[in-house]
Motif scaffolding. Structure first.
Motif, short mmCIF file in Angstrom:
data_model
loop_
_atom_site.label_atom_id
_atom_site.label_comp_id
_atom_site.label_asym_id
_atom_site.label_seq_id
_atom_site.Cartn_x
_atom_site.Cartn_y
_atom_site.Cartn_z
N VAL A 80 0.83 -1.20 0.00
CA VAL A 80 0.00 0.00 0.00
C VAL A 80 0.87 1.26 0.00
O VAL A 80 0.44 2.32 -0.39
CB VAL A 80 -0.94 0.00 1.23
N PRO A 95 4.08 3.76 -1.14
CA PRO A 95 4.52 4.15 -2.49
C PRO A 95 5.73 3.35 -2.98
O PRO A 95 6.18 3.55 -4.11
CB PRO A 95 4.89 5.63 -2.35
N LEU A 107 -0.88 -8.76 -7.14
CA LEU A 107 -1.32 -7.39 -6.85
C LEU A 107 -2.63 -7.06 -7.54
O LEU A 107 -3.37 -6.21 -7.09
CB LEU A 107 -0.26 -6.39 -7.32
N ARG A 134 -9.40 -2.84 -0.80
CA ARG A 134 -8.21 -3.07 -1.62
C ARG A 134 -8.26 -2.28 -2.92
O ARG A 134 -7.25 -1.79 -3.39
CB ARG A 134 -8.05 -4.58 -1.92
N SER A 182 -7.48 1.35 -2.07
CA SER A 182 -6.11 1.63 -1.66
C SER A 182 -5.10 1.31 -2.75
O SER A 182 -3.90 1.34 -2.51
CB SER A 182 -5.78 0.87 -0.37
N LEU A 217 -4.52 -1.54 -4.31
CA LEU A 217 -3.94 -2.88 -4.33
C LEU A 217 -4.57 -3.75 -5.40
O LEU A 217 -4.01 -4.76 -5.80
CB LEU A 217 -4.16 -3.56 -2.97
N SER A 218 -5.76 -3.35 -5.85
CA SER A 218 -6.50 -4.21 -6.75
C SER A 218 -7.27 -3.33 -7.72
O SER A 218 -7.82 -2.30 -7.34
CB SER A 218 -7.42 -5.08 -5.88
N LEU A 219 -7.30 -3.73 -8.99
CA LEU A 219 -7.97 -2.91 -10.00
C LEU A 219 -9.46 -3.26 -10.06
O LEU A 219 -9.81 -4.43 -10.06
CB LEU A 219 -7.34 -3.15 -11.37
N GLU A 246 -0.22 5.30 -7.98
CA GLU A 246 1.02 5.71 -7.31
C GLU A 246 0.79 6.95 -6.44
O GLU A 246 1.26 7.02 -5.31
CB GLU A 246 2.12 6.00 -8.34
N LYS A 281 -1.22 6.07 -3.36
CA LYS A 281 -0.43 5.43 -2.31
C LYS A 281 0.31 6.44 -1.45
O LYS A 281 0.50 6.24 -0.25
CB LYS A 281 0.56 4.44 -2.93
N LYS A 282 0.76 7.55 -2.08
CA LYS A 282 1.49 8.57 -1.30
C LYS A 282 0.58 9.29 -0.32
O LYS A 282 1.05 9.87 0.65
CB LYS A 282 2.11 9.59 -2.26
N TYR A 301 -2.34 3.01 5.95
CA TYR A 301 -3.06 1.74 6.00
C TYR A 301 -2.65 0.96 7.22
O TYR A 301 -1.47 0.83 7.53
CB TYR A 301 -2.76 0.94 4.73
#
Lengths: 368, 247
Positions: free
Chosen positions: A209, A211, A367, B50, B53, B55-57, B75, B78-79, B83
Motif C-alpha cells: 500500500v 509508495p 497485486l 483493496r 487503496s 492494491l486491486s484494479l 502511485e 499510495k502517497k 493503511y
C-alpha cells in the motif's frame, strides 16, 4: 533511493537480531568446508602397513624405502611370517601388508618378472582399493626406473596419471560443491523465507500500500543476502586455499563474477518460491527438497552425472548448481578462462533471466 | 471535482470470474470524516478497501481517492493514504524507533521530519522510555496504538483501518478511538472497518455492506431511526440476516 536504503537497513536489522540464524549462515560454510575437506575425504594418509620381506636384497630394500617415505604409508614393523601378518590385522594396527617374494632381485633379472603381494584389509573396501592403488603406483614407479637402460623390459607398464589432481585429493571436488550448496541454501531458502514471513505477518500488505514499488521491495530483500553470500564465498575460498591447500588456478575475478551470477540465480529462485507460497513452512520445504537435494544429488559433485541413467542426466540440466559446479571446477582447479566456460555461463545467465521474469510476473499477478 | 470529497465511488464493481465480490457500490466520504465500513465476513469489505487503496484494479465503475483516479493514478494515491491491516503490522524484531524510522523512510520523509515527529509521538503515547525496546516485548494494546501512529506518521489525507481493534481489551479500545478522533481533528479522514457495533456508534457515518452491495448508509442515529432499532447491533442484524452468502 532513500526509501531503498531504509528498506535495506531494516532487512539488516532482521538478520542481525536473529543471532542464531546469522551464526548458522556464516558458520555453516566453514563447518561444511571442514567436514567435506577433512572428514569426508576418500584420500588415505599415513596408513599403517607391515612388510614381510622374504627377499632381503637390493630391490626389496629400495622398494621398502620408497613405500616408507611416501606420505600415504607408515611402516609399522617388519614381520617374519604370514602368521605375524594375520595377527597384526586382527589387532587392528594395520591396513595393508606388503609381501616380497624370495629372490626378488634375481627374479627380475633372470625371469623378467616378479610378483609382489599386497594384502589389504577389505573390511573397508574403499580404503583397501585406494591403498592398493597407491602402493601399485609406487611399485610401478620403481619398475620404470629399474628398467631404464635395459634392452629387454620385463613388465608391461600401466601408466596411471591423475590429471589436475595428482594426489587424488578429495577437496578438489568438494570445494566447488560446497560453494554451490551454501549459496543455494543462503540465497534461495533465506530469501524465500524472509519474503513469505512478511506475507504471514501482514507487513507485506502494508508495504504494497506504500509508495514503494514492488520491484524495489524485491531488490531490497535481495541485497543483504547477496552481501552475506559474498562473505560466504570469501570465507570458503580463504579456507580452501589456506587450510585445504586447494589452489585457485584461474582468475579470481572470473570466479567472483561467476559466483555472483550464480548467487543472483539462486536469489531469483528464492523470489519465485516466495511468490508462489504463503507459509514459511511450505517455502522451507520447497527450498529444501526441491532445490537443496537436487543440488547435492544432481550437480555432479557427489555422484558423477555420466554414470546416471539418461533421463536423470536430462533432469540434471535443469539444476543451476550443476552448471556453476562445472564452472568453478574448471576455473578454480583447471585454471580455465572465460573462453572455456562461456557456454555454462550463458546457460546460467539464461536461467537467471527466466527465473527473474517468472518471479516478477508472479509477484505482479498477486497485486491485481 | 469537489475538493472536499476524499473518496468518491460510483458503481464500483469487482468480479472474480463468475463471482461478484463488490457489486456497484456508490458512496462519498468527506474530508475529516470518520467513516464506518461495516459488513459480515465475506460481504466484500476487504475487496472494496483493496480497490480504494490501489492494491486491486476494479472490474468496472469509477472511483477517486484523495482526488486521484484508482485506475491510472494509484502511485499518487499510495502517497496520500495510510493503511493499518487487521494483522498486526509492525516488525516484532525491530525496536519501536526502528519501526517508525522504517515506515517513515519508505514514505520518503526527511531525517529532520522523522526525528521531530518521532519525539512527539513517543511523548504522546507515553512510550519515550520504550523507544529502544523491541516491539515484540510490548503489550498488544501498546502495539496497536503504535501501529496506528505509524500508519498516519506521514500525514496522509486518508487512513484505512482494517479491523484495527481485533483482540484488544475494552479500555484500550476506548483509548484507541480517542486517537482516531484526534487524527480526524487534524484533518485526516478515517475509513474504518469493524465488527464491534459499539464502535460503529463512534463513527460520523456508517455504511453496511451485504452480499457485495451497500444496503444502508447514514449516520448511526439516522440508521437506527430508519430501521426502528434501538442500537446499531439491531440495525446490523436486520440487514445481515437477509444475506445470502457467507464465508
Amino acid at each position: 533511493m532513500k526509501q531503498f536504503i531504509a528498506f535495506v537497513k531494516k532487512e539488516f536489522y532482521h538478520i542481525i537480531r536473529d543471532k542464531r540464524t546469522l551464526f548458522i549462515l556464516l558458520g555453516m560454510p566453514v563447518v561444511q568446508i571442514i567436514i567435506f575437506g577433512f572428514a569426508l575425504t576418500n584420500e588415505v594418509k599415513n596408513s599403517q602397513i607391515v612388510i614381510l620381506d622374504n627377499a632381503k636384497d637390493a630391490a626389496s630394500a629400495q622398494l621398502i624405502t620408497e613405500l616408507g617415505s611416501s606420505r600415504y604409508f607408515d611402516i609399522k614393523q617388519n614381520v617374519y611370517s604370514y602368521k605375524d601378518i594375520e595377527a597384526a590385522f586382527r589387532a587392528g594396527h594395520i591396513r595393508m601388508a606388503v609381501v616380497f617374494p624370495p629372490h626378488l632381485d634375481e627374479d627380475l633379472k633372470h625371469f623378467n618378472k616378479a610378483q609382489i603381494q599386497l594384502v589389504a584389509d577389505a573390511s573397508d573396501p574403499n580404503v583397501a582399493t585406494t591403498l592398493t592403488t597407491y602402493a601399485g603406483a609406487i611399485i610401478q614407479d620403481f619398475n620404470k626406473r629399474y628398467n631404464q637402460g635395459r634392452q629387454l623390459p620385463y613388465t608391461i607398464q600401466t601408466e596411471v596419471r591423475m590429471l589436475y589432481n595428482p594426489q587424488g585429493k578429495g577437496a578438489y571436488s568438494f570445494v566447488p560443491g560446497v560453494m554451490a550448496m551454501v549459496l543455494m541454501l543462503v540465497c534461495t531458502m533465506m530469501t524465500a523465507i524472509t519474503i513469505v514471513r512478511e506475507k504471514e505477518t501482514g507487513t507485506m500488505e502494508v508495504m504494497l500500500v506504500s509508495p514503494m514499488k514492488p520491484i524495489r521491495i524485491i531488490l531490497a530483500k535481495a541485497v543483504p543476502y547477496l552481501l552475506l553470500s559474498l562473505v560466504n564465498i570469501t570465507s570458503i575460498l580463504l579456507l580452501s586455499v589456506y587450510v585445504l591447500e586447494v589452489p585457485i588456478n584461474g582468475s579470481l575475478a572470473l570466479l567472483g563474477f561467476e559466483s555472483i551470477l550464480f548467487t543472483l540465480t539462486c536469489l531469483a529462485l528464492g523470489l519465485l518460491i516466495s511468490a508462489a507460497t504463503d507459509s514459511q513452512q511450505t517455502a522451507m520445504f520447497i527450498s529444501l527438497t526441491g532445490m537443496f537435494l537436487p543440488t547435492i544429488m544432481l550437480s555432479g559433485f557427489m555422484f558423477p552425472i555420466e554414470n546416471m541413467p539418461v533421463p536423470m542426466q536430462v533432469v540434471s540440466n535443469a539444476v543451476p548448481a550443476k552448471w556453476y559446479y562445472m564452472i568453478v571446477r574448471d576455473v578454480m582447479i583447471k585454471g580455465a578462462g572465460l573462453g572455456a566456460v562461456w557456454k555454462q555461463t550463458l546457460i546460467l545467465t539464461g536461467m537467471l533471466v527466466f527465473l527473474l521474469a517468472m518471479a516478477l510476473k508472479k509477484f505482479k499477478i498477486r497485486l491485481a | 471535482m469537489d475538493n472536499n470529497k476524499v473518496i468518491t465511488a460510483h458503481e464500483l464493481t469487482k468480479r472474480f470470474g463468475d463471482f461478484t465480490a463488490v457489486d456497484k457500490i456508490t458512496f462519498e466520504v468527506t474530508r475529516g470524516e470518520i467513516f464506518g465500513f461495516l459488513g459480515a465476513n465475506g460481504a466484500g469489505k476487504t475487496t472494496a478497501m483493496r480497490m480504494l487503496s490501489g492494491l486491486s484494479l476494479p472490474t468496472s465503475g469509477q472511483a477517486t481517492v484523495a482526488g486521484f483516479d484508482v485506475y491510472k493514478q494509484n502511485e499518487q494515491i499510495k502517497k496520500n493514504i495510510g493503511y493499518m491491516s487487521q494483522k498486526f503490522s509492525l516488525y516484532e524484531d525491530l525496536t519501536v524507533k526502528e519501526n517508525i524510522r522504517f515506515y517513515a523512510g519508505i514514505y520518503g520523509k526527511s531525517d529532520a521530519f522523522i526525528k521531530e515527529k518521532t519525539g512527539y509521538i513517543l511523548d504522546h503515547l507515553h512510550m519515550t522510555s520504550e523507544a529502544n525496546k523491541l516491539v515484540g516485548s510490548l503489550p498488544l494494546g501498546w502495539k496497536q496504538k503504535l501501529a496506528f501512529s505509524v500508519a498516519i506518521f506521514h500525514e496522509p489525507q486518508l487512513v484505512f483501518l482494517d479491523e484495527p481493534t481485533g483482540g484488544v481489551d475494552p479500555v484500550t479500545r476506548r483509548e484507541f478511538w480517542q486517537m482516531i478522533y484526534e487524527a480526524a481533528e487534524t484533518g485526516i479522514t478515517v475509513f474504518v472497518t469493524t465488527h464491534y457495533m459499539d464502535e460503529a456508534e463512534y463513527c460520523n457515518r456508517v455504511s453496511i455492506m451485504v452480499d457485495g452491495r451497500i444496503e444502508a448508509l447514514d449516520t448511526p442515529g439516522g440508521l437506527k431511526r430508519t430501521f426502528g432499532a434501538r442500537s446499531m447491533d439491531e440495525v446490523f442484524l436486520k440487514l445481515a440476516r437477509a444475506a445470502k452468502r457467507s464465508e
